[in-house]
Write an enzyme that holds these catalytic residues in place. Sequence first.
Site, PDB file in Angstrom:
ATOM      1  CG  ASP A 104      -6.049  -3.450  57.719  1.00 21.37           C
ATOM      2  OD1 ASP A 104      -6.188  -3.842  58.887  1.00 21.37           O
ATOM      3  OD2 ASP A 104      -6.997  -3.113  56.983  1.00 21.37           O
ATOM      4  CG  HIS A 256      -2.351   0.292  55.595  1.00 18.94           C
ATOM      5  ND1 HIS A 256      -3.123   1.433  55.625  1.00 18.94           N
ATOM      6  CD2 HIS A 256      -3.111  -0.664  54.989  1.00 18.94           C
ATOM      7  CE1 HIS A 256      -4.301   1.179  55.058  1.00 18.94           C
ATOM      8  NE2 HIS A 256      -4.314  -0.083  54.660  1.00 18.94           N
TER       9      HIS A 256
END
Length: 749
Positions: A104, A256
Amino acid sequence: MTTTTPSRGRRRAPTRMERAAGKAAALQKPRVILALLLLLALTCVMLLDGYLRAEVGGDQRVRTGASASDVPDEVLDGGPILTFRGGQATTVSVPDKTIALTFDDGPNPTWTPKVLDILEEYDVPGTFFVVGSMVSRYPDIVKDLVDQGNEVGIHTFTHVDLSYQSDARVTREIEQTQLALAGAAGITTTLFRAPYSSETDAIDNYSWPVYEKLGQDGYTSVFIDTDSDDWKRPGVSNIVKWATPEDDEGASVLFHDAGGERSQTIEALPKYIEKMKAKGYTFTTVSGVMAEQQQQQQPAAGPGSAGRAGSGDALQAAHHEATGATLYEGKALIAAVAVAEWAVPALSVGLTVVGVAVLGRFGMMLLLARRHHRQRNRRRFSWGQPVTRPVSVIVPAYNEKECIANTLGSLARSTHPIEIIVVDDGSTDGTSEIAREAAASLGMSNVRVVHQENAGKPAALNNGVRHASHDIVVMMDGDTVFEPDTVRQLVQPFADPEVGAVAGNAKVGNRNTIIGAWQHIEYVMGFNLDRRMYDLLRCMPTIPGAIGAFRREAVLQVGGMSEDTLAEDTDITIALHRAGWRVVYQEHARAWTEAPGSLKQLWSQRYRWSYGTMQALWKHRGSLTDKGPSGRFGRVGMPLVVVFQIVTPVFAPLIDVFTVYSMVFVDFTAALLAWLAVLGVQLLCAAYAFRLDREKYRYLLMMPLQQLAYRQMMYLVLIHSCITALTGGRLRWQKLKRTGEVGTPAGTG
C-alpha cells in the site's frame, strides 16, 4: 508677462514613436490578458503541486465505532476479495498455502524500487495499491512495476478516507487515479483498496455504500487476512512473524512500500519470502487468486516450484489498456505534474533569493537613508556659497486648464528670483489664455507663455530650455504646485560645480482618498527613501518630472530631453551621469502633485513609467562598460535599478501566491506569521521614511490594505510592461485627467 508664438508652417510629420503608437495601442489589451494568464498558470501549477502532495482534504477518519447492520453477514465473515458480479456481493478467499502479497501507499522513489528488486530476485509477483498523486509524480516507477509483471490497484488519489466523502469526491478520487495510471503505464485497473481498511469484518455502515457503488461500477475491493504491521516498525522478526498465516492457510498479506521509513520492510521481505517458500507456499496476485478460484481443477504449485502461481496474463487480469481520451488525458496529467514538480522547487529557490534581496534592500535603504539624513542635516553642512542668482522655471502644459492657475499661483510666492516659461504644447482647452489671465491677476511680470503645436512633453521642455534666460532651469509639471521655499532649496546644490542636476521631493497632494493614500505611502517610502540611498551611492536613476533642476549647460551637452523613450526624465538623468555630471537629491525642496484619481489612470501612468524606464535602461546599456567616474551609474546604479525595479518586482507576486499556497497546503500559522513579519519590516521602513519627511503616521494604517490590493496592481503593471518590451510594442504619451484639486500647499501632512 510676454507671449511668444512660433511661426506656423506645415504641420510636422509624426515621429517614429507616434507612427508605432496606433499599432501598439491595439496590442495592449492582449498583453494585459497574457500577463494575467501567466500569473494564473503559475498559481494553477502550485495548486496542482499542493494537491499532489495530499496536504488538503480529510486524511483520517472523522467517525469511529459505526455499526455494520447494513452489511451482509456473508461479507463480514467472507474472504478478503469482494466482487459484485451480477449485482450480488460475493467474497473470494485465498486458497491454502497461497499468498497474495500486497503493498500500500506507493510508489515511493526510495522504497518501491527496492521492493521491486526483491520481488524480481525471488520471482514473486505483488499487487500494489497505489496512490494516484504518487503515481503522477513517479510514473516511471509504475511503468517498471507493471512491466515486471506485478499488478496495480487504486488506493485513491489523495489517500483520503472515502467512507465520509460525497459521491462526487469518491468518483473524482477514482477517476483521477485511473488517469494517472493511464498516463504512467498506459493501463487502467479494476482493483480497489480503501485507505484505512483492514479485514472485511471491519466494514461498517459508512464504508459499505462506497464498496457497493464501486462494485456496481465494476471494481473489485480488496481487503486483508494478515497484516505485517510494518508501518509500526516493530522489528524485522516481528514483521515476518505477524505476516505469516496460521495453519497453512492462504492469505492476502499487507506490507507498505511507502508512507514512511521502510528499511525494516526491505530487510524483512526477503526473509519472509524465503520462509513462506520453505513452508510450501506460492505467491500470486489478487487476479491470480480469482483465476485460481475459477480453475479449481488445476493443481496448486507444490514445494520446490518457482514460487509464482498463474500465467502472466492471469496475474494482471485486472489491467485494461488505456485508450482514447483516457490515455491522452492521463499523459496530459503526467506532463502537468512534471511541470509542477520542476517549477515549484525552482520557483521556491528563486523566490528565496528574491526574498533575501528584498530584505537586503530594505536594510540597505534604512542604513543609507539614515546616513544621508544625518549628513545633509548637519549644522555645518553646506553645498558652498548660497545660490541667489535668478533661475528659469519651465512649465510644460497640455490641456492643464484645471491646474495651471494653481501652479502659477504657487510660483508667485517663490522666495527665490525666477522667470517662468509656460510652454503650451498645442492645448485645446484654453490653457494659454488661462495662464495669461492668472499671471495678470497675480501681477506677475515674469511669466512668458510660449505656444507650440502639439509635439509632446520632451519637445515642450526643450523649447523651454531654448527660451530660458538663466543658466539654471527648473522643470515642473503643469499640475504641480511648489512651496514658497521650494525653488531656493532646489537650486542650492548648484553651488557645487560638479552638480549637473537636482531631484526634488515630490509629494502627493490629493492623498485623502484610498488610492491617493496608497500613492502617498509609495512616494514617501518607495521613491524618496530610494533617492536618499541612490544619492549617497552617487547613482540617482531618475529626476522626477514634477520637480527637478538642471544646469542649462548640462542639458544642452547631452542633447536635451530625448524623444527616444517614454521616460525622458530617467533618460536624461542617466545621460547626465554618463557625461560626468553629478546628480543629487534635495529632500527639503518639496513639490505637491496631483496623483491619478482612478485605477485606470493609475495603470496608464505607471505602465508608461515602467515601460519608459525599461526603454531608458536599454538605451543606456552601454553604461555597463563606461570607464572612470562617468561609469559609476553603469557599475552601481544600472544593476540596482534592474534588480530592484524590474526583476524583483516581476517575481514579487509569486511571493504572495506562495504565501497563500503555504497557508493552504503547508502550515497556515507559520505562513501567516512570515507574511506579517515581512509586513512589519515594510512598516518599519515606511515609518522611518515618514519620520524623515515629517509626515503624519496615520496614513500607515492603509499599508496592510495597500499590500493586499494596490501592490498587486503595480506588479501586474510591471509584468504588462515587460511583456510589451519583450514583444517589441511601443506606446504613446498618455495624458491623465486632472481635477485641479491640489492647491497651494499649506504644509505637510
